[in-house]
Design an enzyme around this catalytic site. Structure first.
Site, PDB file in Angstrom:
ATOM      1  N   SER A 242       0.862  -1.185   0.000  1.00 42.01           N
ATOM      2  CA  SER A 242       0.000   0.000   0.000  1.00 42.01           C
ATOM      3  C   SER A 242       0.896   1.231   0.000  1.00 42.01           C
ATOM      4  O   SER A 242       2.125   1.130   0.060  1.00 42.01           O
ATOM      5  CB  SER A 242      -0.883  -0.001   1.241  1.00 42.01           C
ATOM      6  OG  SER A 242      -0.088   0.300   2.371  1.00 42.01           O
ATOM      7  N   LYS A 243       0.270   2.374  -0.030  1.00 42.19           N
ATOM      8  CA  LYS A 243       0.985   3.660  -0.049  1.00 42.19           C
ATOM      9  C   LYS A 243       2.028   3.760   1.069  1.00 42.19           C
ATOM     10  O   LYS A 243       3.037   4.437   0.924  1.00 42.19           O
ATOM     11  CB  LYS A 243      -0.021   4.801   0.118  1.00 42.19           C
ATOM     12  CG  LYS A 243      -0.791   5.065  -1.141  1.00 42.19           C
ATOM     13  CD  LYS A 243      -0.405   6.433  -1.668  1.00 42.19           C
ATOM     14  CE  LYS A 243      -0.924   6.668  -3.050  1.00 42.19           C
ATOM     15  NZ  LYS A 243       0.062   7.224  -3.946  1.00 42.19           N
TER      16      LYS A 243
END
Ligand code: GLU
Length: 462
Positions: A242-243
Site C-alpha cells: 500500500s501507499k
C-alpha cells in the site's frame, strides 16, 4: 498444433495504474509476445459511477511510458452493452438463467435470518423455478442457475489444482441488475470468450470469482481459458502493498526519476525467476518469459532493489534513450553543449534521473549561492589562497587525465594534499562539495569558465 496464445489486461479505470496492475499487464504481455500471440487491452468501465475517462487516460499513459504495446485497438466494455444483453437473453431463452423478483426488503430479511443461523448469506433460489405471475412494481434481476452441490475444480497455472465446494462459494448469483446492466463476472466471461482469450493471468484477489466464471463459461457453451492467479505483491513487513510502503502509482515512479526499464525489470522479478538472473531487458523477457515459472508466493517489494536496478540502467542505457526520459522530466541534455560527456560523468553514481538533473544543473549553471555547511567546513583563508593560486596557474584546456597531472604538480609545488584543494574547488565550481570527479568537471567546464567561477567565490568569500 498449439493453440494461439491470446492474453489481455482488463483494468477497471477507477484511478491511477497501480504497480501490481502493471505487473499483471507485463506478465500477460510477455506471455503473448513470447508465443507470437496477441495481447489485448480491455477497459472494464461498466461501473459508470466509479469509472472515469481520466483514469483510462492514466492507464494508457502508463502503457506508453513503459512501451507496452497491445494488439488491435483498446476495447471498452461500456460500448458493448448490446452484446451482453444478447447473451443474457440467450441464457434466459435456454432456461439457464431466470428473473428474480425479490425485493430489497425480502433480501435483507433472508440475510438476517441466515446470519442468525450462522449460515453464509446466500440467495435461496426461490425464483429458480417460478412459474406464477410476477409481483407488481419490481424490476427483476437476472440470476444464473448455478450448480447446487458438488465441486468446481480447475488447474491453475500458478497454484496447481484449485477446488471450490459449491456450497461454500456459489448461489444463483446475479448476472444482470434490475436496470438491465450486466455484472462484472458476466461481462468478463463474454468478452474473454468472444475475444478468444486463451490464458487469463490476474491477481489472486480474483480467485473467488473464477468458479463463478467457470459456471458462466459452461452455461454459455464457451471454452474455459487457462487461469494463472498471481500472489499479491507485499511489503517487506509481509503486509499487502500500500501507499505506506512507497509509491503505488506507476507514473509516480516516472516523476521520481525511475526508468521504465528498471521498473519492469523489478516487477517481473516479483514472483517470477529465471535461474539466478536479475537483469532482464524487455526484449530478452519476450524470448524467455513463461508464466508456468511464476512462484506461488510473490516476493516482497523493496525500493532499494528498484534503485539498484535503476542505477544499473542509468549506467548502461544509450545517451539518446536516457535523454528521452530526461526530456520527459523537463530537462534536455541534447540542448547542452557536450551533454553526452556530462551524462557520462554523472551516470556512474546516480540512483535516479532527478539526481542527474540536479547535478547537471549545478555544473552547467554558475553557482548563485554556496552550500552553507560546505562553506563552513572547507572555505577559509587558507583554502581561498590556494584557489587563487590555482586560478592563476590554470592556463590551458586539457583532458581530465591531464588536468589530474597538472593538479598533482600544483599540489606538490604548494606542498598540499588533494583534499585541501578538491572540496574548495568543487564548491567554487558547482556550489556544493558533492560532484563527480573534479578533473572531469574541469574538462567539461573549460579553463575560462573555471577561472570565472573561482574568481567569483574569491570575490564573494574573500
Ligand atoms: N477489471 C478487473 C480489475 O480491474 C480485472 C478483471 C480480470 O482480470 O478478470 O480488477
Amino acid at each position: 498444433m498449439q493453440k494461439k496464445i491470446i492474453t489481455r489486461f482488463a483494468p477497471s479505470p477507477t484511478g491511477y495504474l497501480h504497480i501490481g496492475g502493471l505487473r499483471t499487464a507485463l506478465y500477460n504481455y510477455l506471455y503473448a509476445r513470447k508465443n507470437g500471440g496477441q495481447f489485448l487491452l480491455r477497459i472494464e468501465d461498466t461501473d459508470l459511477k466509479r469509472n472515469s475517462e481520466e483514469a483510462t487516460q492514466a492507464i494508457l499513459q502508463a502503457f506508453k511510458w513503459c512501451d507496452l504495446d497491445y494488439d488491435g485497438s483498446v476495447e471498452y466494455q461500456s460500448r458493448r452493452f448490446e452484446i451482453y444483453k444478447k447473451y443474457i437473453q440467450k441464457l434466459l431463452d435456454e432456461g439457464k438463467a431466470y428473473y428474480c423478483y425479490m425485493s430489497k426488503d425480502e433480501l435483507d430479511a433472508l440475510r438476517s435470518e441466515q446470519e442468525a443461523r450462522k449460515q453464509r448469506p446466500k440467495y435461496d433460489g426461490r425464483y429458480r423455478d417460478f412459474k406464477g405471475t410476477p409481483p407488481a412494481g419490481i424490476e427483476p434481476v437476472v440470476r444464473i442457475k448455478a450448480p447446487q452441490n458438488g465441486e468446481i475444480t480447475f488447474q491453475d497455472g500458478v497454484k496447481g489444482e484449485v477446488k471450490f465446494k459449491v456450497e461454500d462459494i456459489l448461489d444463483d448469483f446475479i448476472i444482470a441488475r434490475s436496470d438491465g446492466s450486466p455484472t462484472y463476472n458476466f461481462t468478463v466471461v463474454v468478452d474473454d470468450a468472444l475475444m478468444g482469450v486463451s490464458d487469463v493471468i490476474r491477481g489472486d484477489d480474483h480467485l473467488s470469482n473464477t468458479p463463478k466464471q467457470i459456471v458462466l463459461y459452461e452455461a454459455l457453451g464457451f471454452e474455459v481459458p487457462k487461469f494463472f492467479h498471481l500472489a499479491m505483491i507485499h511489503g517487506e513487513d509481509g503486509k499487502k502493498l500500500s501507499k505506506r510502503h512507497g509509491a503505488t502509482d506507476v507514473m509516480e515512479y516516472k516523476a521520481m526519476g525511475i526508468l521504465p526499464e528498471a521498473l519492469l525489470n523489478f516487477l517481473v522479478r516479483l514472483g517470477w525467476s529465471h535461474g539466478d538472473d536479475e537483469i532482464f531487458s524487455l526484449e530478452e523477457l519476450k524470448k524467455i518469459f513463461d508464466p508456468h515459472h511464476i512462484s506461488k508466493s510473490a516476493s516482497a517489494y523493496s525500493f532499494k532493489k528498484l534503485e539498484w536496478l535503476n542505477a544499473h540502467y542509468i549506467k548502461t542505457l544509450a545517451f539518446e534513450r536516457l535523454n528521452l526520459e530526461l526530456k520527459g522530466l523537463g530537462f534536455d541534455l541534447s540542448a547542452v553543449s557536450r551533454g553526452e560527456f556530462l551524462l557520462d560523468l554523472l551516470r556512474e553514481r546516480a540512483k535516479n534521473l532527478l539526481e542527474i538533473i540536479a547535478s547537471a544543473k549545478s555544473i552547467i549553471n554558475e553557482p548563485n549561492s554556496y552550500d552553507e555547511n560546505a562553506v563552513q567546513k572547507f572555505i577559509n583563508e587558507k583554502s581561498l589562497k590556494l584557489l587563487a593560486f590555482f586560478e592563476t596557474e590554470l592556463n590551458q584546456q586539457r583532458k581530465a587525465k591531464e588536468f589530474e597531472d597538472f593538479t598533482n604538480e600544483f599540489l606538490q609545488k604548494h606542498e598540499v594534499k588533494l583534499k585541501d584543494l578538491a572540496q574548495p574547488l568543487r564548491i567554487a565550481l558547482t556550489g556544493s562539495a558533492v560532484s563527480p570527479s573534479i578533473f572531469e568537471v574541469l574538462e567539461f567546464l573549460g579553463v575560462g569558465e573555471c577561472k570565472k567561477r573561482i574568481q567569483k567565490i574569491l570575490k564573494i568569500k574573500g
